[in-house]
Design a protein around this motif. Structure first.
Motif, PDB file in Angstrom:
ATOM      1  N   SER A 159     -12.881   2.238  -5.421  1.00 24.20           N
ATOM      2  CA  SER A 159     -12.650   2.773  -4.006  1.00 24.20           C
ATOM      3  C   SER A 159     -12.794   1.559  -3.060  1.00 24.20           C
ATOM      4  O   SER A 159     -13.484   0.504  -3.268  1.00 24.20           O
ATOM      5  CB  SER A 159     -13.632   3.935  -3.503  1.00 24.20           C
ATOM      6  N   ASP A 191      -0.880   3.618  -7.607  1.00 27.03           N
ATOM      7  CA  ASP A 191      -2.266   3.662  -8.169  1.00 27.03           C
ATOM      8  C   ASP A 191      -3.425   3.688  -7.029  1.00 27.03           C
ATOM      9  O   ASP A 191      -4.581   3.615  -7.027  1.00 27.03           O
ATOM     10  CB  ASP A 191      -2.548   2.314  -8.989  1.00 27.03           C
ATOM     11  N   ALA A 192      -2.982   3.744  -5.826  1.00 27.60           N
ATOM     12  CA  ALA A 192      -4.037   3.804  -4.598  1.00 27.60           C
ATOM     13  C   ALA A 192      -3.491   4.814  -3.609  1.00 27.60           C
ATOM     14  O   ALA A 192      -2.242   4.886  -3.239  1.00 27.60           O
ATOM     15  CB  ALA A 192      -3.857   2.536  -4.027  1.00 27.60           C
ATOM     16  N   ASP A 226       0.984  -1.159   0.148  1.00 33.72           N
ATOM     17  CA  ASP A 226      -0.058   0.072  -0.190  1.00 33.72           C
ATOM     18  C   ASP A 226       0.743   1.317  -0.134  1.00 33.72           C
ATOM     19  O   ASP A 226       0.445   1.977  -0.679  1.00 33.72           O
ATOM     20  CB  ASP A 226      -0.870   0.012   1.341  1.00 33.72           C
ATOM     21  N   LYS A 235      -9.884   1.555 -11.550  1.00 29.71           N
ATOM     22  CA  LYS A 235     -10.904   2.716 -11.042  1.00 29.71           C
ATOM     23  C   LYS A 235     -11.763   2.192 -10.192  1.00 29.71           C
ATOM     24  O   LYS A 235     -12.692   1.760 -10.483  1.00 29.71           O
ATOM     25  CB  LYS A 235     -11.208   3.757 -12.168  1.00 29.71           C
ATOM     26  N   ASP A 239       2.253   1.980  -3.842  1.00 20.96           N
ATOM     27  CA  ASP A 239       1.271   1.531  -4.799  1.00 20.96           C
ATOM     28  C   ASP A 239       1.005   2.881  -5.521  1.00 20.96           C
ATOM     29  O   ASP A 239       0.358   3.780  -4.851  1.00 20.96           O
ATOM     30  CB  ASP A 239      -0.008   0.901  -4.358  1.00 20.96           C
ATOM     31  N   ARG A 296      -8.344  -5.450   3.343  1.00 16.89           N
ATOM     32  CA  ARG A 296      -8.745  -4.512   2.127  1.00 16.89           C
ATOM     33  C   ARG A 296     -10.187  -5.006   1.948  1.00 16.89           C
ATOM     34  O   ARG A 296     -10.451  -6.085   1.690  1.00 16.89           O
ATOM     35  CB  ARG A 296      -8.076  -4.462   1.178  1.00 16.89           C
ATOM     36  N   TYR A 301      -8.813   5.657  -2.958  1.00 21.13           N
ATOM     37  CA  TYR A 301      -9.080   5.513  -4.164  1.00 21.13           C
ATOM     38  C   TYR A 301      -8.121   5.005  -5.078  1.00 21.13           C
ATOM     39  O   TYR A 301      -6.988   5.241  -4.771  1.00 21.13           O
ATOM     40  CB  TYR A 301      -9.756   6.843  -4.637  1.00 21.13           C
ATOM     41  N   ASN A 302      -8.735   4.041  -5.933  1.00 23.52           N
ATOM     42  CA  ASN A 302      -7.689   3.371  -6.627  1.00 23.52           C
ATOM     43  C   ASN A 302      -7.883   3.872  -8.238  1.00 23.52           C
ATOM     44  O   ASN A 302      -8.907   3.883  -8.596  1.00 23.52           O
ATOM     45  CB  ASN A 302      -8.111   2.041  -6.564  1.00 23.52           C
ATOM     46  N   LYS A 303      -6.747   4.069  -8.743  1.00 28.19           N
ATOM     47  CA  LYS A 303      -6.658   4.488 -10.214  1.00 28.19           C
ATOM     48  C   LYS A 303      -6.894   3.397 -11.299  1.00 28.19           C
ATOM     49  O   LYS A 303      -7.490   3.594 -12.309  1.00 28.19           O
ATOM     50  CB  LYS A 303      -5.222   5.230 -10.595  1.00 28.19           C
TER      51      LYS A 303
END
Length: 390
Positions: free
Chosen positions: A139, A100-101, A95, A137, A98, A156, A132-134
């Motif tokens: 959450s 993207d998160a 985490d 995409k 990352d 998670r 939020y995650n890219k």
């Protein structure tokens, strides 16, 4: 037993690398201006997803918070975020690094149930942090054990929106910033700045889905008779929608972040606005309070704000309130400002990349302010005594 002694015994207090400093002399700032709260309203819908959520729980399976935490599979480690903290930890490397998160909102089981039973929900004292995650995409929340009787671990849980029908339910990703969360009773409110106008999405912590960890990372929802959630073992389905409305001539609210005020039984929100930037709204920052209906953790069908402020601050990522007092965190300015309800703001040095706030009331010790940082490579959660920033 003293909480800090328990945490030392469990190895939860420690030092990694401080990114803040001890409390420096506070600076005075102009007072917020009160404005007419009747210009701001909420419309609540807690029924549109009911049939599909119940069908999902029956067909996919259901888990309690305690069961989820029994299967926590990511380790947290001690961290020092600011020299004045009393607690602090950082997330696992997966985490922390990352790209993207990004962690955003924070709430605790003590928000949900108060101080009774040391703030345990379903027998567990936990902290919830929204991400939020890219890619993909989406959450999620990280649900973190905060009790010396349990491992230093977290799990998670993907946030999902029910789709399909009651006969053949499915779900899809919740593609929002998840900039702030508030947990009251069973209900988890998540700020939704993507909606036009903005508002909140509502989830029920007693209605966690079990999902298949197989398949591929991009699989989401029903595939035949199996439910997938990007390889997550658990998903939390949306159970309600809170829409924001304003009077004609009033700019729509920008729902940057939220938190709970248990004393006044309300949720407070504030906006992320800039003085001069191209990517975010400009103009005066507002903070607004909306009260729950009597007797439970829900809003009435229509709710008018009970308090509204124009705040002389910008770039706000965090807001907190307790018994009429307010706190505002400006990530860009690295400041935490306190307003007692009258007079000037008092502004303190704060941390880089600071995000949301949550007030931790304690019947046997000092009340705390919890917050977190989102910067890649050092994503940490920490608490300070609120009296040091009041």
């Amino acid at each position: 037993m003293d909480r800090r002694a328990l945490l030392r015994g469990a190895g939860l207090l420690g030092s990694v690398a401080a990114t803040g400093a001890a409390i420096a002399p506070a600076q005075a700032a102009p007072a917020p201006a009160t404005v007419d709260p009747s210009a701001f309203r909420l419309t609540a819908d807690y029924t549109s997803f009911t049939a599909r959520v119940e069908a999902l729980l029956e067909q996919a399976g259901r888990a309690s918070v305690s069961e989820v935490m029994d299967h926590a599979n990511h380790e947290r480690t001690p961290a020092t975020v600011i020299d004045t903290q009393v607690h602090g930890f950082r997330f696992a490397t997966s985490d922390e690094n990352d790209p993207d998160a990004f962690p955003q909102g924070i709430a605790t089981s003590r928000d949900a149930v108060g101080t009774a039973g040391n703030g345990r929900y379903d027998g567990r004292q936990v902290i919830a942090v929204s991400f939020y995650n890219k890619s993909p995409k989406s959450s999620r929340i990280n649900l973190i054990d905060w009790d010396a009787d349990h491992p230093d671990a977290y799990r998670r849980i993907l946030l999902v929106e029910p789709t399909g029908t009651a006969e053949e339910p499915s779900f899809r990703d919740v593609e929002i910033h998840a900039g702030g969360i508030a947990w009251y009773g069973d209900l988890l409110y998540v700020a939704d700045s993507a909606a036009k106008p903005g508002g909140m999405r509502v989830f029920d912590m007693s209605r966690i889905l079990t999902t298949d960890t197989g398949g591929t990372k991009d699989q989401i929802g029903r595939v035949g008779g199996t439910f997938y959630a990007h390889n997550y073992a658990y998903a939390l389905p949306q159970v309600g929608t809170i829409s924001s409305e304003v009077d004609a001539g009033t700019a729509p609210l920008v729902w940057s972040t939220i938190s709970l005020d248990r004393v006044t039984r309300s949720i407070v929100m504030t906006e992320y606005r800039c003085e001069d930037c191209d990517d975010y709204p400009t103009g005066t920052t507002r903070a607004v309070r909306f009260g729950f209906q009597q007797g439970g953790p829900t809003f009435a069908r229509s709710t008018t704000a009970s308090e509204a402020l124009e705040v002389p601050l910008h770039n706000l990522n965090g807001v907190g309130s307790h018994n009429g007092r307010w706190w505002f965190n400006s990530s860009r300015r690295k400041t935490l400002s306190h307003w007692p309800g009258e007079g000037a703001l008092t502004t303190y040095p704060w941390v880089s990349w600071g995000q949301s706030l949550s007030y931790w009331e304690d019947a046997d010790g000092p009340d705390l302010l919890w917050s977190l940082t989102e910067g890649e490579g050092f994503r940490a959660v920490f608490a300070v005594e609120q009296s040091g920033y009041s």
